[in-house]
Design a protein around this motif. Structure first.
Motif: not given
Length: 350
Positions: A189-194, A230-238, A309-317
């Motif tokens: 699933g991660l490979a498809r998403a990336i 990175l957002p997809f990688i982090t979510m995939g790890f969790m 999701d907030q960590v990789f949100n450019p507006r929040v950063r």
């Protein structure tokens, strides 16, 4: 005005020869990297209540699996009275099993093996998904077709029968190997998403510029494309870690995986088979304690995944960076400089 005899390099400055008044040292570079990749994300996580709760929960489990094993006795048969209820005795705060084992000790000493399985499974799934997704989406053509055919084939295989066959053939006892086997399909699933994200990304201007400059494919993928994933990688790890928890507990409960390592699923199996905890109210805590432990770990990882999701949100950063700059601007030690700038701005306005 410079004459013909005047050396250009000495008396006439060039915009291409301009140098900054401050040269960053190696320590400054590392400090900036730590600020960008560690401190700033942790600030964003901590400001989000989901991230704060998730960090606290996961930290408790990490302490259970590291420090807790040093202070809590390894559970053994006839360690105490049988079926002591939770909170009835300070010696056995979570109660005991019908074999006299301390349930708190069972939970604590099962945690290290569980973490090994989670880490191994999540890293394996992420590594496979990232490599296949990046190469497939970036290269395209026949490479994309071959890799996606393999991915779809793996995805179409029923998960439970595959795990049953692998567990019967390999009979794994090492928790690291068990984690990899349990997440053998987790990368698809991660490979498809990336891949779906890399397909439009490879046409971006900065990626095309890197290819035009002759950068090797590996450099373009790691420096230009991978950071966007990175957002997809982090979510995939969790998600991979959570999937390993559920799969291991289920297979241990069914008695499919060898009982060589203590596991929360093993405790559930013993509670069900050893005393009929589903029907015996006196043994209900034997079943509830591992269920609450599993739920707590899953809940903490889920909250962390949502907070990332907030960590990789450019507006929040950007908002956090703005707050940091405002705090630095409000520093009283910089008051004189700010006053000077303000006075000059007022003079220009007049």
């Amino acid at each position: 005005m410079a004459t013909e005899d005047t050396p250009r390099g000495d008396d006439e400055s060039s915009p291409f020869q301009a140098r900054a008044e401050y040269e960053a040292t190696t320590a400054d570079v590392y400090q900036q990297m730590i600020e960008s990749w560690m401190i700033a994300p942790m600030r964003v996580l901590w400001d989000d209540y989901r991230g704060r709760i998730g960090i606290i929960i996961v930290t408790i489990y990490v302490l259970m699996g590291t420090v807790g094993t040093l202070f809590i006795e390894v559970p053994s048969f006839n360690q105490g009275p049988a079926l002591v209820g939770p909170f009835e005795s300070l010696a056995y705060p979570l109660g005991t099993t019908s074999y006299g084992q301390d349930l708190l000790g069972l939970m604590v000493h099962s945690t290290p093996a569980m973490f090994k399985m989670m880490i191994a499974g999540a890293i394996f799934g992420n590594a496979m998904g990232v490599v296949v997704g990046l190469i497939s989406g970036y290269m395209g053509g026949n490479t994309d077709k071959i890799l996606m055919t393999i991915t779809d084939t793996m995805m179409s295989i029923p998960g439970l029968p595959l795990l049953l066959i692998l567990a019967a053939l390999i009979e794994p006892t090492n928790p690291w190997l068990i984690g990899i086997i349990l997440n053998i399909q987790g990368w698809t699933g991660l490979a498809r998403a990336i891949r779906s994200q890399v397909l439009p990304l490879r046409k971006k201007e900065y990626v095309e510029a890197s290819k035009t400059m002759g950068q090797p494919t590996s450099s373009v993928l790691t420096k230009d494309v991978l950071p966007e994933m990175l957002p997809f990688i982090t979510m995939g790890f969790m998600n991979g870690a959570t999937g390993v928890i559920h799969a291991s507990v289920g297979l241990y409960f069914l008695g499919i995986l060898p009982f060589t390592n203590q596991n929360w699923g093993v405790v559930l199996n013993d509670a069900y088979r050893g005393s009929g905890a589903l029907y015996n109210i006196d043994a209900a805590h034997w079943l509830l304690v591992p269920i609450v432990t599993i739920t707590g770990m899953t809940f903490g990882l889920t909250l962390l995944a949502q907070a990332f999701d907030q960590v990789f949100n450019p507006r929040v950063r950007a908002r956090h960076q703005a707050r940091k700059r405002n705090k630095e601007d409000d520093d009283p030690r910089d008051g004189d400089d700010d006053g000077g700038v303000d006075s000059i701005a007022n003079q220009l306005g007049d």
